[in-house]
Design a protein around this motif. Sequence first.
Motif, mmCIF file in Angstrom:
data_model
loop_
_atom_site.group_PDB
_atom_site.id
_atom_site.type_symbol
_atom_site.label_atom_id
_atom_site.label_comp_id
_atom_site.label_asym_id
_atom_site.label_seq_id
_atom_site.Cartn_x
_atom_site.Cartn_y
_atom_site.Cartn_z
ATOM 1 N N GLY A 40 -5.746 1.381 -2.533
ATOM 2 C CA GLY A 40 -4.291 1.297 -2.375
ATOM 3 C C GLY A 40 -3.671 0.047 -2.971
ATOM 4 O O GLY A 40 -2.478 -0.217 -2.782
ATOM 5 N N PHE A 44 -8.390 2.923 -7.102
ATOM 6 C CA PHE A 44 -6.961 2.606 -6.952
ATOM 7 C C PHE A 44 -6.392 3.361 -5.738
ATOM 8 O O PHE A 44 -5.710 2.781 -4.888
ATOM 9 N N ALA A 45 -6.706 4.651 -5.628
ATOM 10 C CA ALA A 45 -6.165 5.462 -4.534
ATOM 11 C C ALA A 45 -6.859 5.157 -3.204
ATOM 12 O O ALA A 45 -6.223 5.159 -2.150
ATOM 13 N N TYR A 90 0.839 -1.202 0.000
ATOM 14 C CA TYR A 90 0.000 0.000 0.000
ATOM 15 C C TYR A 90 0.873 1.250 0.000
ATOM 16 O O TYR A 90 0.630 2.179 -0.762
ATOM 17 N N ASP A 91 1.886 1.272 0.859
ATOM 18 C CA ASP A 91 2.723 2.472 0.996
ATOM 19 C C ASP A 91 3.397 2.843 -0.335
ATOM 20 O O ASP A 91 3.523 4.020 -0.665
ATOM 21 N N LEU A 118 0.532 4.062 -2.885
ATOM 22 C CA LEU A 118 0.129 5.437 -2.563
ATOM 23 C C LEU A 118 1.285 6.401 -2.792
ATOM 24 O O LEU A 118 1.083 7.521 -3.239
ATOM 25 N N GLY A 119 2.515 5.950 -2.498
ATOM 26 C CA GLY A 119 3.693 6.774 -2.753
ATOM 27 C C GLY A 119 3.784 7.150 -4.228
ATOM 28 O O GLY A 119 4.135 8.277 -4.576
ATOM 29 N N GLN A 120 3.436 6.196 -5.099
ATOM 30 C CA GLN A 120 3.428 6.483 -6.536
ATOM 31 C C GLN A 120 2.349 7.498 -6.890
ATOM 32 O O GLN A 120 2.601 8.467 -7.598
ATOM 33 N N LEU A 121 1.138 7.293 -6.342
ATOM 34 C CA LEU A 121 0.028 8.193 -6.688
ATOM 35 C C LEU A 121 0.263 9.591 -6.114
ATOM 36 O O LEU A 121 -0.229 10.577 -6.648
ATOM 37 N N LEU A 122 1.050 9.668 -5.030
ATOM 38 C CA LEU A 122 1.403 10.977 -4.480
ATOM 39 C C LEU A 122 2.682 11.526 -5.128
ATOM 40 O O LEU A 122 3.194 12.572 -4.716
ATOM 41 N N LEU A 123 3.187 10.789 -6.113
ATOM 42 C CA LEU A 123 4.374 11.180 -6.899
ATOM 43 C C LEU A 123 5.631 11.335 -6.034
ATOM 44 O O LEU A 123 6.494 12.153 -6.319
ATOM 45 N N VAL A 171 6.397 1.961 -8.875
ATOM 46 C CA VAL A 171 5.357 1.328 -9.701
ATOM 47 C C VAL A 171 5.549 1.677 -11.178
ATOM 48 O O VAL A 171 5.515 0.800 -12.046
ATOM 49 N N ILE A 172 5.796 2.962 -11.453
ATOM 50 C CA ILE A 172 5.991 3.393 -12.844
ATOM 51 C C ILE A 172 7.260 2.762 -13.429
ATOM 52 O O ILE A 172 7.292 2.360 -14.598
#
Lengths: 184, 168
Positions: free
Chosen positions: A100, A96-97, A35-36, A39-44, A49-50
């Motif tokens: 997570g 997704f966000a 999860y971390d 979410l770290g990816q979605l928070l850039l 993940v990318i």
Amino acid sequence: MLKNLHLKKQTQLIFGLLMGIIFGFLLQKGGAGKYDIILGQLLLKDFTVIKIMLSAVVIGMIGIYILKGLGLAQLHPKPGSIGMTVVGGLIFGVGFAVLGYCPGTISAAIGQGNLDALFGGLIGILIGSGIFAHLYPGLQGVLKKGWFGDITIPEYFKVNPWMVILPLCLVIILFFYWIESMGL
Amino acid sequence: MDILALKLWSPYWVGAGIGILSWFTFLLSDKPIGCSTAFARTSGMIEQALTGKFVKNQLYYQKFPAEIDWEWMFVLGIIIGSFCSAMLSGEFQLKWLPSLWIARFGLQVFPRILTAFLGGILMGIGARWANGCTSGHGISGTLQLAVSSWVAVIFFFAGGILTAYLIY
């Protein structure tokens, strides 16, 4: 193509399981079941993940298009439309966000012992999929709106696939250099 | 065998591994890597078991029959593979809460389970609506250069990034 092998049902189920085991092993080792990290990816703030997705795209794309050129594989691009891909993509993104995890990484999360994935997310995804199945007949109009079908980018531009593959690989590699230089 | 016991591999190597794996899913099984359809099939199987009525009359399950297929076994494999990886590195741990969540929302378990459940419902609907997930569109579709998949993945992340900033 290995048509006879593709038609062997029992063998294919075993192949599916074995290939899934490798995928799950890789996702866990990459930290993609966490999860971390998602979410770290979605928070850039964390680009794990990318990095995983785009390096899979570079290596996968080159190999699949070589296999296709040799007549050993055929493509299976999914059809899409504005109503299907954009609307569905946005609903997916919100989920997704909030969750997570995604359907692949939640399976990896369950395997490494995350109980929020097992007792919250998994049950939610199953119910959500069921809700969609029931809505499906009524959604036909929306899903077909702005139809662009199962076309690929080289087909769209009517160019040789390698005219897209090689520049895209270059852009992705430059992007990797950029995020590494930013310390992400 | 030391490498198998490592907690973390470089994301670039993991991604390259997934790319190579996809060669074999196409070559040996004529399948792109994908996950979310398996959840829809499972949902149909559960509905069938609970209501005692066959779901094959429903339009959706005519297209995606409620049965075990290659992709269903693949998803089962993910759980097993992740478990093996986590056991080898000593990372396997039964855990209710992720640390980022604890830092933001505290130690109560119920709110997280409810949030995960609601997020799961949205994800289930969205994945089937978009006809694919972060695997089927995000990896397999993009590497085939499918237009639908590049559009999907942009909107997955657009929706995800916006929502993540609203939450945190």
